[in-house]
Structures are given as C-alpha cells and as structure tokens.
Design a protein around this motif. Structure first.
Motif, PDB file in Angstrom:
ATOM      1  N   ASP A   1      33.939  48.891  53.343  1.00 47.22           N
ATOM      2  CA  ASP A   1      34.998  48.100  52.715  1.00 47.22           C
ATOM      3  C   ASP A   1      34.468  46.751  52.225  1.00 47.22           C
ATOM      4  O   ASP A   1      34.827  46.286  51.137  1.00 47.22           O
ATOM      5  N   ALA A   2      33.605  46.106  53.032  1.00 49.54           N
ATOM      6  CA  ALA A   2      33.030  44.816  52.628  1.00 49.54           C
ATOM      7  C   ALA A   2      32.180  44.979  51.375  1.00 49.54           C
ATOM      8  O   ALA A   2      32.234  44.155  50.453  1.00 49.54           O
ATOM      9  N   SER A   3      31.394  46.050  51.340  1.00 56.56           N
ATOM     10  CA  SER A   3      30.539  46.295  50.179  1.00 56.56           C
ATOM     11  C   SER A   3      31.370  46.611  48.940  1.00 56.56           C
ATOM     12  O   SER A   3      31.105  46.092  47.843  1.00 56.56           O
ATOM     13  N   LEU A   4      32.391  47.443  49.099  1.00 55.63           N
ATOM     14  CA  LEU A   4      33.230  47.803  47.953  1.00 55.63           C
ATOM     15  C   LEU A   4      34.032  46.609  47.450  1.00 55.63           C
ATOM     16  O   LEU A   4      34.237  46.461  46.238  1.00 55.63           O
ATOM     17  N   ALA A   5      34.466  45.749  48.357  1.00 58.18           N
ATOM     18  CA  ALA A   5      35.177  44.538  47.938  1.00 58.18           C
ATOM     19  C   ALA A   5      34.255  43.627  47.132  1.00 58.18           C
ATOM     20  O   ALA A   5      34.664  43.056  46.106  1.00 58.18           O
ATOM     21  N   ALA A   6      33.020  43.483  47.594  1.00 65.43           N
ATOM     22  CA  ALA A   6      32.041  42.675  46.849  1.00 65.43           C
ATOM     23  C   ALA A   6      31.759  43.304  45.491  1.00 65.43           C
ATOM     24  O   ALA A   6      31.606  42.595  44.483  1.00 65.43           O
ATOM     25  N   ALA A   7      31.696  44.631  45.457  1.00 63.16           N
ATOM     26  CA  ALA A   7      31.460  45.327  44.192  1.00 63.16           C
ATOM     27  C   ALA A   7      32.608  45.114  43.223  1.00 63.16           C
ATOM     28  O   ALA A   7      32.402  44.914  42.017  1.00 63.16           O
ATOM     29  N   ARG A   8      33.827  45.153  43.743  1.00 60.74           N
ATOM     30  CA  ARG A   8      34.989  44.936  42.877  1.00 60.74           C
ATOM     31  C   ARG A   8      34.955  43.530  42.274  1.00 60.74           C
ATOM     32  O   ARG A   8      35.300  43.341  41.086  1.00 60.74           O
ATOM     33  N   GLU A   9      34.557  42.537  43.065  1.00 59.24           N
ATOM     34  CA  GLU A   9      34.439  41.175  42.547  1.00 59.24           C
ATOM     35  C   GLU A   9      33.438  41.115  41.400  1.00 59.24           C
ATOM     36  O   GLU A   9      33.669  40.460  40.386  1.00 59.24           O
ATOM     37  N   LEU A  10      32.310  41.810  41.573  1.00 61.58           N
ATOM     38  CA  LEU A  10      31.285  41.817  40.523  1.00 61.58           C
ATOM     39  C   LEU A  10      31.758  42.530  39.263  1.00 61.58           C
ATOM     40  O   LEU A  10      31.299  42.215  38.152  1.00 61.58           O
ATOM     41  N   SER A  11      32.659  43.485  39.428  1.00 59.69           N
ATOM     42  CA  SER A  11      33.078  44.309  38.285  1.00 59.69           C
ATOM     43  C   SER A  11      34.270  43.731  37.535  1.00 59.69           C
ATOM     44  O   SER A  11      34.649  44.278  36.487  1.00 59.69           O
ATOM     45  N   LEU A  12      34.871  42.661  38.051  1.00 61.08           N
ATOM     46  CA  LEU A  12      36.059  42.105  37.406  1.00 61.08           C
ATOM     47  C   LEU A  12      35.765  41.711  35.959  1.00 61.08           C
ATOM     48  O   LEU A  12      34.766  41.049  35.662  1.00 61.08           O
ATOM     49  N   GLY A  13      36.656  42.138  35.073  1.00 59.55           N
ATOM     50  CA  GLY A  13      36.503  41.778  33.664  1.00 59.55           C
ATOM     51  C   GLY A  13      35.510  42.631  32.917  1.00 59.55           C
ATOM     52  O   GLY A  13      35.275  42.406  31.724  1.00 59.55           O
ATOM     53  N   GLY A  14      34.922  43.609  33.578  1.00 61.23           N
ATOM     54  CA  GLY A  14      33.941  44.467  32.914  1.00 61.23           C
ATOM     55  C   GLY A  14      34.305  45.932  33.055  1.00 61.23           C
ATOM     56  O   GLY A  14      35.325  46.290  33.630  1.00 61.23           O
TER      57      GLY A  14
END
Length: 242
Positions: free
Chosen positions: A155-168
């Motif tokens: 969950d921590a990794s996927l949350a960080a991934a979602r932050e990186l993917s915002l707007g893209g």
C-alpha cells in the motif's frame, strides 16, 4: 530508454562462499555467464532493470558486495526488490552507506517507495507465499502478521506510485517476489490492494519448474507475468506499453 525485468538471479560471485545454482541441473548451467551475455546484448546505460528478489545467496551485506558490484558493472539502472533468500538485505541507511563506500552507483531499492521511468511507474513489495498442498506456511503463527505487513508495504509503495503518476498517463506496474495468487491459493489482502490502485500488470518470480498453474495468467482483471530468471532463460524481459 527501455524497461526490463528479471527475478531470481541467485548470484554467487564470491569465490570463498560459492553457492552456484548449477547443482540444480542443466537449466542453470553457466547461468551467471549467460545472464551477463544476454544483459549486455540487450540493456543499455539509459535503460532500467527491475529485479524483484532472490538477487544474491550472500548472508550479509559485506558478503553480497561482490554480487552487487557485478550488477553495478552491467549496463543500466537497477532497481532491487527483496526476496525470501536475500538474507544480506538490511536497512536502507546501511545500504546507502555501503554503496557509497564501495562505489556502487547504479543500484537503488524498491522498498516502501516507487520509481518513475520514461514510460511507467514502478511499485511493489516482496509479498508472502504458501502452497497449501506442499507447505505449512499458512499454519505459521506469524503468517497473518507477515501478510499484513506486506500489504502495508505494498500500500505504501502504491500510494507513492500514485503520487508520481498524478497528472500523467503512465501505467503503474507492480513487481513482487512471491506471486500473490498461485494455484488455488490467493493472498486476498494483496489482491485487494492491487485492485484498489487499478493495477493491471504484476510481475513475479520465486516459482521454478512448477508450472501446473500457467505461469502467465489473468485473475480479477489483473495480468500476472512470471519473470524467474530460469523461466526467461536468463534473458531480461522487456516491458512495452500497450
């Protein structure tokens, strides 16, 4: 600037502690030489290779130095995840200090975090695994604690991934050492997290030679891809956009 992946390298380059996988038969004959040849043929310095677990047979970070330097000498950026045989794995602080001391510059870690490449976002965790037909792992009193901890890390990794993917529009890919589903056994918590974050492709290792379940399959609209090194014939697998 391509993305590759391959798991279960089981490196043993330190002569004093040789634990070659060649004792497991013809499939593993000359595996480190084959891996290096194929890697150098395919991967360039601008590429990234994700290696989700069972990287080295070493029992300590010092003992793993030879294997890590071997990886560092190969082209490309390497992102390492933890496997069940990575007993050398320690804290991220100790890894960083050890890498700086030994001049290792092309390796980073997938551990409660995420990484961005040109085309994808990289997430994942080790996971946990049992085969109810051949293992008593589910009866281990720590089983629920271990699986809950791995879900938290995913969950921590996927949350960080979602932050990186915002707007893209980059797809988030999940890399795990253990398959979260195998045969009739499902790690429901991990599958729930993958579905909540809309993951469509999971890459896993750990499985060697036991392919009663098709090694690449679909479950709950998620595609699971085996990337164990011996299954890939020690050829890093390129990941392409759909």
């Amino acid at each position: 600037m391509a993305l590759f992946t391959i798991a279960d390298l089981h490196l043993s380059t330190l002569r004093e502690t040789d634990k070659s996988m060649e004792i497991f038969g013809k499939r593993w004959a000359g595996y480190m030489q084959r891996l290096e040849k194929n890697w150098r043929h395919l991967v360039t310095d601008s590429d990234t290779v994700v290696i989700p677990g069972d990287i080295s047979w070493a029992l300590s970070l010092e003992e793993a130095t030879s294997d890590l330097k071997f990886l560092d000498s190969l082209p490309g950026k390497k992102i390492l995840g933890k496997g069940n045989h990575d007993f050398w794995w320690t804290t991220m602080r100790k890894h960083t200090e050890h890498f700086e001391k030994n001049g290792i510059g092309s390796i980073s870690f997938l551990f409660n975090n995420a990484h961005e490449t040109d085309d994808f976002i990289i997430a994942g965790t080790r996971g946990w695994f049992f085969d109810e037909k051949n293992s008593n792992a589910q009866n281990n009193p720590d089983f629920e604690k271990l699986t809950a901890r791995e879900k938290m890390r995913l969950d921590a990794s996927l949350a960080a991934a979602r932050e990186l993917s915002l707007g893209g529009d980059k797809e988030i890919l999940a890399f795990m050492h253990f398959p979260p589903i195998w045969q009739d056994t499902v790690s429901e918590g991990l599958i729930k997290s993958l579905k909540e974050y809309g993951i469509k492709n999971v890459f896993y290792g750990h499985i060697h030679g036991n392919y009663t379940t098709p090694p690449t399959f679909e479950y709950e609209n998620i595609n699971f891809h085996i990337i164990s090194a011996d299954y890939l014939d020690f050829i890093p697998k390129i990941i392409t956009k759909n």
